[in-house]
Design a protein around this motif. Structure first.
Motif, PDB file in Angstrom:
ATOM      1  N   PHE A 195       6.812  -8.055   3.404  1.00 29.35           N
ATOM      2  CA  PHE A 195       7.259  -6.872   4.209  1.00 29.35           C
ATOM      3  C   PHE A 195       6.481  -6.197   4.607  1.00 29.35           C
ATOM      4  O   PHE A 195       6.208  -5.999   5.768  1.00 29.35           O
ATOM      5  N   ALA A 196       5.180  -5.351   3.620  1.00 30.83           N
ATOM      6  CA  ALA A 196       4.259  -4.553   4.605  1.00 30.83           C
ATOM      7  C   ALA A 196       3.541  -5.529   5.609  1.00 30.83           C
ATOM      8  O   ALA A 196       2.557  -4.913   6.272  1.00 30.83           O
ATOM      9  N   ASP A 197       3.226  -6.360   5.042  1.00 37.01           N
ATOM     10  CA  ASP A 197       2.639  -7.327   6.080  1.00 37.01           C
ATOM     11  C   ASP A 197       2.652  -7.967   7.585  1.00 37.01           C
ATOM     12  O   ASP A 197       2.435  -7.827   8.325  1.00 37.01           O
ATOM     13  N   ALA A 198       3.943  -7.686   7.776  1.00 38.63           N
ATOM     14  CA  ALA A 198       5.122  -8.352   8.470  1.00 38.63           C
ATOM     15  C   ALA A 198       5.017  -6.601   9.355  1.00 38.63           C
ATOM     16  O   ALA A 198       5.297  -6.832  10.836  1.00 38.63           O
ATOM     17  N   THR A 199       4.990  -5.727   8.589  1.00 38.61           N
ATOM     18  CA  THR A 199       5.426  -4.731   9.419  1.00 38.61           C
ATOM     19  C   THR A 199       3.795  -3.791  10.003  1.00 38.61           C
ATOM     20  O   THR A 199       3.875  -2.463  10.166  1.00 38.61           O
ATOM     21  N   LEU A 200       2.967  -4.119   9.120  1.00 32.53           N
ATOM     22  CA  LEU A 200       1.479  -3.269   9.283  1.00 32.53           C
ATOM     23  C   LEU A 200       1.836  -2.304   7.903  1.00 32.53           C
ATOM     24  O   LEU A 200       0.539  -1.418   8.688  1.00 32.53           O
ATOM     25  N   ASP A 201       2.583  -1.445   7.584  1.00 37.06           N
ATOM     26  CA  ASP A 201       2.650  -0.659   6.568  1.00 37.06           C
ATOM     27  C   ASP A 201       2.048  -0.928   5.238  1.00 37.06           C
ATOM     28  O   ASP A 201       2.872  -1.439   4.016  1.00 37.06           O
ATOM     29  N   HIS A 202       0.691  -1.221   4.682  1.00 34.44           N
ATOM     30  CA  HIS A 202       0.046  -1.310   3.421  1.00 34.44           C
ATOM     31  C   HIS A 202      -0.108   0.449   3.519  1.00 34.44           C
ATOM     32  O   HIS A 202      -1.125   0.051   2.300  1.00 34.44           O
ATOM     33  N   GLN A 203       0.763   1.498   3.250  1.00 31.61           N
ATOM     34  CA  GLN A 203       0.696   2.704   2.047  1.00 31.61           C
ATOM     35  C   GLN A 203       0.096   2.037   0.889  1.00 31.61           C
ATOM     36  O   GLN A 203       1.275   1.257   0.315  1.00 31.61           O
ATOM     37  N   TRP A 204      -0.499   2.454  -0.025  1.00 33.12           N
ATOM     38  CA  TRP A 204      -0.754   2.698  -1.314  1.00 33.12           C
ATOM     39  C   TRP A 204       0.627   2.374  -2.552  1.00 33.12           C
ATOM     40  O   TRP A 204       0.537   1.622  -3.401  1.00 33.12           O
ATOM     41  N   ILE A 205       0.917   3.500  -1.954  1.00 33.83           N
ATOM     42  CA  ILE A 205       2.581   4.005  -2.475  1.00 33.83           C
ATOM     43  C   ILE A 205       3.540   2.287  -2.501  1.00 33.83           C
ATOM     44  O   ILE A 205       4.028   2.190  -3.246  1.00 33.83           O
ATOM     45  N   HIS A 206       3.224   1.591  -1.879  1.00 34.09           N
ATOM     46  CA  HIS A 206       3.758   0.477  -1.832  1.00 34.09           C
ATOM     47  C   HIS A 206       3.444  -0.823  -1.825  1.00 34.09           C
ATOM     48  O   HIS A 206       4.057  -1.671  -2.745  1.00 34.09           O
ATOM     49  N   THR A 229       4.808   3.368 -10.464  1.00 33.81           N
ATOM     50  CA  THR A 229       4.380   2.220 -10.059  1.00 33.81           C
ATOM     51  C   THR A 229       4.705   2.102  -8.482  1.00 33.81           C
ATOM     52  O   THR A 229       4.626   3.359  -8.146  1.00 33.81           O
ATOM     53  N   THR A 230       4.498   1.086  -7.584  1.00 31.82           N
ATOM     54  CA  THR A 230       4.932   1.411  -6.080  1.00 31.82           C
ATOM     55  C   THR A 230       5.986   1.055  -6.245  1.00 31.82           C
ATOM     56  O   THR A 230       7.581   0.806  -6.954  1.00 31.82           O
ATOM     57  N   ILE A 231       6.851   1.307  -4.787  1.00 30.94           N
ATOM     58  CA  ILE A 231       8.488   1.732  -4.884  1.00 30.94           C
ATOM     59  C   ILE A 231       8.191   0.635  -3.585  1.00 30.94           C
ATOM     60  O   ILE A 231       7.401   0.337  -2.217  1.00 30.94           O
ATOM     61  N   ALA A 232       9.590   0.655  -3.123  1.00 27.81           N
ATOM     62  CA  ALA A 232       9.468  -0.386  -1.701  1.00 27.81           C
ATOM     63  C   ALA A 232       9.875   0.900  -0.485  1.00 27.81           C
ATOM     64  O   ALA A 232      10.011   1.792  -1.018  1.00 27.81           O
ATOM     65  N   HIS A 233       9.198  -0.030   0.455  1.00 26.43           N
ATOM     66  CA  HIS A 233       9.639   0.193   1.451  1.00 26.43           C
ATOM     67  C   HIS A 233      10.455   1.387   1.974  1.00 26.43           C
ATOM     68  O   HIS A 233      11.834   0.054   1.679  1.00 26.43           O
ATOM     69  N   GLY A 234      11.558   1.984   2.246  1.00 24.58           N
ATOM     70  CA  GLY A 234      13.119   2.412   2.870  1.00 24.58           C
ATOM     71  C   GLY A 234      13.083   1.617   4.017  1.00 24.58           C
ATOM     72  O   GLY A 234      14.610   0.956   3.679  1.00 24.58           O
ATOM     73  N   ASP A 235      12.270   0.541   4.627  1.00 26.67           N
ATOM     74  CA  ASP A 235      12.846  -0.660   6.115  1.00 26.67           C
ATOM     75  C   ASP A 235      13.443  -1.596   5.362  1.00 26.67           C
ATOM     76  O   ASP A 235      13.779  -2.212   5.733  1.00 26.67           O
TER      77      ASP A 235
END
Length: 156
Positions: free
Chosen positions: A36-47, A60-66
């Motif tokens: 999902f991070a790759d698809a949305t370009l949201d590579h924030q470390w928490i994810h 731990t890591t968490i899922a993106h809200g989206d």
């Protein structure tokens, strides 16, 4: 308005407030979050960075809200949801959301499931618009991780 739509409208209005059985559990994996991070370009470390996330606010890591919101739309399709069982229905279109909130995080490795309740039924441009409140819970967390008012247009 034709008789078929009128009958469907009357049937649906009788179901306002009706809740459906929760969906099956669905696991949120790190691989899914990374994709999902790759698809949305949201590579924030928490994810996407499990090592750094160990020292973060959730351990731990968490899922993106989206991501949770996207999966939420698919979970209810697992069930033969009686809310939508109306004669003559040709198609149901996702019309958007009135409200979306993320009260709690979805920790990677946890399982989520959705609950839905029919909240509103209205005529709209020769169709029927319904609003379904969907609440997503993470297993073991008393607070929902996503609550959304999802709108659908029913085409007859």
């Amino acid at each position: 308005m034709n008789d078929q739509i009128q009958t469907a409208y009357e049937s649906l209005t009788q179901k306002i407030g009706q809740s459906e059985t929760p969906t099956d559990w669905f696991e949120i994996t790190q691989e899914r979050v990374n994709t999902f991070a790759d698809a949305t370009l949201d590579h924030q470390w928490i994810h996407v960075d499990p090592e750094r996330a160990k020292t973060g606010p959730f351990g731990t890591t968490i899922a993106h809200g989206d991501l949770t919101l996207s999966i939420m739309n698919q979970l209810p399709r697992q069930l033969p949801i009686s809310i939508y069982n109306v004669d003559g229905l040709k198609h149901m279109l996702n019309y958007g959301f009135d409200r979306v909130r993320f009260p709690a995080p979805v920790l990677v490795g946890s399982r989520i499931r959705a609950h839905s309740t029919l909240k509103r039924v209205e005529f709209k441009k020769g169709m029927i618009e319904i609003m379904v409140e969907v609440s997503v819970e993470a297993e073991g967390n008393p607070k929902p991780c996503c609550v959304a008012e999802n709108l659908f247009l029913l085409v007859f």
